[in-house]
Design a protein around this motif. Structure first.
Motif, mmCIF file in Angstrom:
data_model
loop_
_atom_site.group_PDB
_atom_site.id
_atom_site.type_symbol
_atom_site.label_atom_id
_atom_site.label_comp_id
_atom_site.label_asym_id
_atom_site.label_seq_id
_atom_site.Cartn_x
_atom_site.Cartn_y
_atom_site.Cartn_z
ATOM 1 N N PRO A 1 11.567 -7.407 -5.380
ATOM 2 C CA PRO A 1 11.305 -7.419 -6.822
ATOM 3 C C PRO A 1 9.838 -7.722 -7.123
ATOM 4 C CG PRO A 1 12.418 -9.431 -6.171
ATOM 5 C CD PRO A 1 12.421 -8.538 -4.976
ATOM 6 N N PRO A 2 9.334 -7.270 -8.265
ATOM 7 C CA PRO A 2 7.950 -7.575 -8.636
ATOM 8 C C PRO A 2 7.702 -9.078 -8.650
ATOM 9 C CG PRO A 2 8.875 -5.916 -10.105
ATOM 10 C CD PRO A 2 10.010 -6.422 -9.267
ATOM 11 N N GLY A 3 6.517 -9.466 -8.179
ATOM 12 C CA GLY A 3 6.158 -10.886 -8.189
ATOM 13 C C GLY A 3 6.657 -11.670 -6.997
ATOM 14 N N SER A 4 7.324 -11.028 -6.041
ATOM 15 C CA SER A 4 7.887 -11.757 -4.899
ATOM 16 C C SER A 4 6.905 -11.900 -3.745
ATOM 17 C CB SER A 4 9.167 -11.066 -4.415
ATOM 18 O OG SER A 4 8.911 -9.714 -4.049
ATOM 19 N N GLY A 5 5.662 -11.443 -3.939
ATOM 20 C CA GLY A 5 4.654 -11.582 -2.891
ATOM 21 C C GLY A 5 4.526 -10.355 -2.018
ATOM 22 N N ARG A 6 4.861 -9.174 -2.570
ATOM 23 C CA ARG A 6 4.845 -7.957 -1.761
ATOM 24 C C ARG A 6 3.440 -7.589 -1.297
ATOM 25 N NH1 ARG A 6 8.008 -3.891 -5.703
ATOM 26 N NH2 ARG A 6 6.328 -4.646 -7.068
ATOM 27 N N SER A 7 2.448 -7.721 -2.181
ATOM 28 C CA SER A 7 1.083 -7.346 -1.804
ATOM 29 C C SER A 7 0.530 -8.257 -0.717
ATOM 30 C CB SER A 7 0.171 -7.385 -3.038
ATOM 31 O OG SER A 7 0.581 -6.429 -3.991
ATOM 32 N N THR A 8 0.827 -9.539 -0.815
ATOM 33 C CA THR A 8 0.394 -10.474 0.227
ATOM 34 C C THR A 8 1.041 -10.141 1.555
ATOM 35 O OG1 THR A 8 0.088 -12.228 -1.407
ATOM 36 C CG2 THR A 8 0.307 -12.905 0.887
ATOM 37 N N ALA A 9 2.334 -9.778 1.507
ATOM 38 C CA ALA A 9 3.033 -9.386 2.733
ATOM 39 C C ALA A 9 2.416 -8.136 3.338
ATOM 40 C CB ALA A 9 4.510 -9.159 2.437
ATOM 41 N N ALA A 10 1.931 -7.217 2.489
ATOM 42 C CA ALA A 10 1.280 -6.007 2.997
ATOM 43 C C ALA A 10 0.005 -6.350 3.759
ATOM 44 C CB ALA A 10 0.969 -5.065 1.836
ATOM 45 N N LEU A 11 -0.781 -7.279 3.224
ATOM 46 C CA LEU A 11 -1.998 -7.716 3.915
ATOM 47 C C LEU A 11 -1.669 -8.327 5.268
ATOM 48 C CD1 LEU A 11 -3.928 -9.316 0.915
ATOM 49 C CD2 LEU A 11 -4.618 -7.274 2.183
ATOM 50 N N ASP A 12 -0.621 -9.152 5.293
ATOM 51 C CA ASP A 12 -0.230 -9.788 6.549
ATOM 52 C C ASP A 12 0.315 -8.766 7.543
ATOM 53 O OD1 ASP A 12 -0.976 -12.320 5.690
ATOM 54 O OD2 ASP A 12 0.961 -12.684 4.757
ATOM 55 N N LEU A 13 0.984 -7.740 7.017
ATOM 56 C CA LEU A 13 1.488 -6.684 7.891
ATOM 57 C C LEU A 13 0.328 -5.961 8.569
ATOM 58 C CD1 LEU A 13 3.853 -4.955 8.929
ATOM 59 C CD2 LEU A 13 3.626 -3.554 6.867
ATOM 60 N N LEU A 14 -0.686 -5.608 7.793
ATOM 61 C CA LEU A 14 -1.868 -4.958 8.380
ATOM 62 C C LEU A 14 -2.542 -5.859 9.407
ATOM 63 C CD1 LEU A 14 -3.735 -3.090 5.486
ATOM 64 C CD2 LEU A 14 -2.632 -2.098 7.490
ATOM 65 N N ALA A 15 -2.666 -7.163 9.075
ATOM 66 C CA ALA A 15 -3.296 -8.108 10.005
ATOM 67 C C ALA A 15 -2.512 -8.180 11.313
ATOM 68 C CB ALA A 15 -3.407 -9.481 9.359
ATOM 69 N N SER A 16 -1.171 -8.115 11.231
ATOM 70 C CA SER A 16 -0.347 -8.176 12.440
ATOM 71 C C SER A 16 -0.532 -6.936 13.300
ATOM 72 C CB SER A 16 1.130 -8.341 12.065
ATOM 73 O OG SER A 16 1.671 -7.135 11.556
ATOM 74 N N TRP A 17 -0.976 -5.821 12.674
ATOM 75 C CA TRP A 17 -1.281 -4.607 13.429
ATOM 76 C C TRP A 17 -2.699 -4.623 13.976
ATOM 77 C CZ3 TRP A 17 0.838 -0.814 9.169
ATOM 78 C CH2 TRP A 17 2.241 -0.843 9.203
ATOM 79 N N GLY A 18 -3.443 -5.664 13.679
ATOM 80 C CA GLY A 18 -4.830 -5.732 14.130
ATOM 81 C C GLY A 18 -5.777 -4.961 13.254
ATOM 82 N N LYS A 19 -5.333 -4.609 12.029
ATOM 83 C CA LYS A 19 -6.178 -3.851 11.110
ATOM 84 C C LYS A 19 -7.054 -4.794 10.309
ATOM 85 C CE LYS A 19 -4.246 0.115 12.150
ATOM 86 N NZ LYS A 19 -4.959 1.210 12.781
ATOM 87 N N ARG A 20 -8.340 -4.534 10.286
ATOM 88 C CA ARG A 20 -9.282 -5.353 9.542
ATOM 89 C C ARG A 20 -10.008 -4.494 8.510
ATOM 90 N NH1 ARG A 20 -6.476 -8.447 11.438
ATOM 91 N NH2 ARG A 20 -6.909 -10.201 12.822
ATOM 92 N N GLY A 21 -10.740 -5.125 7.643
ATOM 93 C CA GLY A 21 -11.503 -4.392 6.641
ATOM 94 C C GLY A 21 -10.784 -4.358 5.307
ATOM 95 N N ALA A 22 -11.383 -3.648 4.353
ATOM 96 C CA ALA A 22 -10.867 -3.628 2.985
ATOM 97 C C ALA A 22 -9.569 -2.846 2.911
ATOM 98 C CB ALA A 22 -11.907 -3.025 2.044
ATOM 99 N N LEU A 23 -8.726 -3.232 1.974
ATOM 100 C CA LEU A 23 -7.496 -2.519 1.657
ATOM 101 C C LEU A 23 -7.627 -2.023 0.222
ATOM 102 C CD1 LEU A 23 -4.584 -1.684 2.372
ATOM 103 C CD2 LEU A 23 -3.821 -3.898 1.512
ATOM 104 N N GLU A 24 -7.788 -0.716 0.072
ATOM 105 C CA GLU A 24 -7.935 -0.140 -1.259
ATOM 106 C C GLU A 24 -6.596 -0.228 -1.983
ATOM 107 O OE1 GLU A 24 -10.606 0.950 -2.717
ATOM 108 O OE2 GLU A 24 -11.988 0.749 -1.027
ATOM 109 N N SER A 25 -6.607 -0.795 -3.197
ATOM 110 C CA SER A 25 -5.361 -1.037 -3.928
ATOM 111 C C SER A 25 -5.309 -0.206 -5.200
ATOM 112 C CB SER A 25 -5.253 -2.531 -4.276
ATOM 113 O OG SER A 25 -4.082 -2.788 -5.014
ATOM 114 N N PHE A 26 -4.147 0.399 -5.447
ATOM 115 C CA PHE A 26 -3.891 1.165 -6.661
ATOM 116 C C PHE A 26 -2.526 0.761 -7.200
ATOM 117 C CE2 PHE A 26 -6.596 3.610 -3.857
ATOM 118 C CZ PHE A 26 -7.633 4.003 -4.686
#
Length: 580
Positions: free
Chosen positions: A335-360
């Motif tokens: 649901p909205p507001g449950s921390g989905r965007s933060t989880a996306a950042l952590d998901l990328l970090a767990s893949w070893g992805k660094r750098g900016a994440l363009e958000s729309f």
């Protein structure tokens, strides 16, 4: 005039821990052992104590020691000595100096409340060394490892709980000219008087907790034993213990269905730490034994019976080694507001992805720039599209085009960015639901009301963002109130609340009384009876009227202070850190 003790210490520093060293009779063996530990801890010998934290005197040790310190402060008023009380971590929690000039002298060497005098922080000193050696210690002059303390003499004795655990230490100190062997005898006497008060005030549940803990004091496995009010940690377990971890662990353990299995094994939210816990029903109150272990930096999503990731699962996901570099398209559902965007950042970090994440963000007011999104992905940039459930039919076609192009380039082994999307499946179109089902959900988020154990970690994370200068910390009671609230606005409401508190609270510690009224009065997650609810509300009003002063609140309520303390614990309103 030469100083044989200082020369002996300098010789040990020169030869190091592995070199040949023989101390002469000028240095007791207990001091040499402490010097060696100080060298092993890389203690800075030329600087005063640097570690500092706000301390809480309203603990089990503080309540037992204060009357004893009051009495001895009066008896030692004309002797030029100062009383020090430290907690089990070595921080000075109380200091009783004889006069203002002595207080200034001690302040200059950071021998004051809040400063860490553990042996691994400041080196050989009576407060810290007595707890390591588990015996009374007299340290004077250049026997101190720190040169800053060389003008002092100090005698200390450890303080034991009824179960035999060191809970702190008591010391008498002063200028080296005032050194006297009688200081050691007095330190022993004062520690025994504090221990006697601990015995008479100990509750059965405290003893039961301590008895369980005794089995793990010498274990090399990080272990804590905890109930709602207290947590005990062995030495390897200390890095895992703080106010937030105590509150989070209690929520996780207390909400688990223990009838299904006697042991719980799970990863803590937002960490690479796995706990193995069991419930202990012996004694007057249930408590838990928890072991910690560090996970390998790989992960596999937790899945239910049908193969789908479980609701309320990892907001900071783990993936298998085969997927360690990520995937072309990933959905974060919830649901909205449950921390989905933060989880996306952590998901990328767990893949070893660094750098900016363009958000729309998808919205009816302004259509997403799909051409730009596809171009960014083709150039290898990572993109997150938020609130996919709000897409129109036309935008779904654009999204599908970008997704297919990304997947095709990924399949050929060409460099391409990751396309992440946050979606609330219940509000998504049937076409989008089909895509989500086909690709799979990488992370599934649940509302905070369903996952209160996430709140302590989120509070730490949000405070780090909104309080860049780290001026504020959260008291245990305030944190518990945040956990008890159901947060209908989810993470966004929590972030707004914390941002407002950081702006409006001048004190360094945010306490329950600083919280909005609806949070101060948030009921426990287990419902109270009507009588207990009314009593809880009356106590909250009395504490508010008394400005947090418990003695005044007890007078307003017409009950004794001890009775009020007991009711505060029983109703979940205890404001102290207990034995953390």
């Amino acid at each position: 005039m030469s100083d044989p003790v200082r020369e002996a210490r300098e010789k040990l520093l020169r030869v190091g821990l592995t070199g040949s060293y023989q101390a002469d009779d000028a240095v007791p063996d207990i001091i040499v052992r402490s010097w060696r530990r100080s060298i092993g801890s890389a203690v800075e010998a030329s600087a005063p104590a640097q570690r500092y934290r706000d301390v809480d005197t309203d603990t089990l040790l503080g309540r037992a020691a204060v009357p004893v310190l009051d009495r001895w402060q009066h008896q030692l008023a004309d002797t030029g000595t100062t009383l020090f009380l430290s907690d089990r971590g070595g921080s000075i929690v109380d200091r009783r100096a004889s006069d203002s000039s002595e207080r200034r002298r001690l302040d200059n060497m950071h021998a004051a409340e809040g400063f860490d005098y553990s042996e691994d922080s400041i080196g050989t000193n009576a407060l810290g060394t007595s707890m390591v050696e588990k015996r009374p210690v007299f340290v004077k002059g250049s026997q101190h490892y720190s040169d800053v303390l060389a003008a002092n003499a100090c005698a200390a004795a450890p303080i034991y709980t009824p179960a035999g655990l060191v809970v702190g230490s008591i010391a008498l100190g002063g200028p080296i000219q005032a050194a006297s062997p009688i200081m050691l005898s007095l330190a022993r006497e004062i520690s025994q008087q504090i221990e006697e008060r601990l015995r008479t005030s100990s509750r059965p549940q405290d003893l039961a907790l301590a008895m369980s803990f005794m089995r793990f004091t010498s274990s090399q496995r990080p272990t804590v034993v905890l109930d709602h009010e207290s947590v005990l940690a062995n030495t390897p377990g200390l890095p895992y213990v703080n106010v937030a971890s105590h509150v989070m662990l209690w929520e996780v353990l207390n909400s688990h269905n223990w009838s299904a299995a006697p042991t719980l094994r799970r990863e803590l939210e937002g960490t690479r730490i796995e706990i193995t816990a069991r419930r202990v029903s012996e004694g007057p109150r249930v408590h838990f034994v928890v072991h910690f272990s560090e996970l390998e930096p790989t992960w596999q999503p937790e899945r239910g019976e049908e193969g789908e990731p479980k609701r309320g699962g990892e907001p900071h996901p783990r993936k298998s080694s085969s997927a360690a570099l990520g995937q072309s398209v990933a959905f974060i559902e919830g649901p909205p507001g449950s921390g989905r965007s933060t989880a996306a950042l952590d998901l990328l970090a767990s893949w070893g992805k660094r750098g900016a994440l363009e958000s729309f963000t998808i919205s009816a007011e302004s259509p997403a720039p799909w051409g730009k999104i596809e171009d960014l992905l083709q150039r290898g940039e990572n993109v997150i599209i938020r609130r996919l459930e709000k897409m129109s039919a036309d935008e779904f076609a654009d999204f599908s085009k970008a997704m297919v192009a990304t997947q095709k380039k990924w399949a050929t082994g060409n460099h391409v960015g990751n396309l992440l999307g946050t979606v609330y499946r219940e509000e998504a179109s049937s076409e989008l639901q089909a895509v989500v089902d086909r690709v799979g959900v990488a992370v599934r988020m649940a509302p905070l009301a369903q996952t209160p154990e996430r709140i302590p970690g989120l509070v730490t994370r949000i405070l780090n963002e909104v309080d860049a200068s780290s001026r504020h910390t959260m008291s245990p009671a305030a944190l518990q109130s945040l956990v008890q609230w159901n947060w209908p606005g989810n993470v966004a409401e929590l972030a707004d609340t914390l941002s407002s508190l950081v702006r409006t609270v001048n004190a360094s510690v945010i306490e329950r009384r600083h919280l909005p009224k609806h949070l101060q009065q948030a009921p426990p997650r287990r419902p109270l009876s009507l009588i207990k609810s009314a009593e809880r509300d009356a106590i909250i009003r009395a504490l508010d009227a008394a400005g947090g002063n418990k003695s005044e609140a007890a007078d307003l309520l017409g009950m004794g202070r001890t009775t009020l303390y007991r009711r505060l614990r029983q109703l979940g309103l205890e404001s102290g850190e207990a034995t953390i």
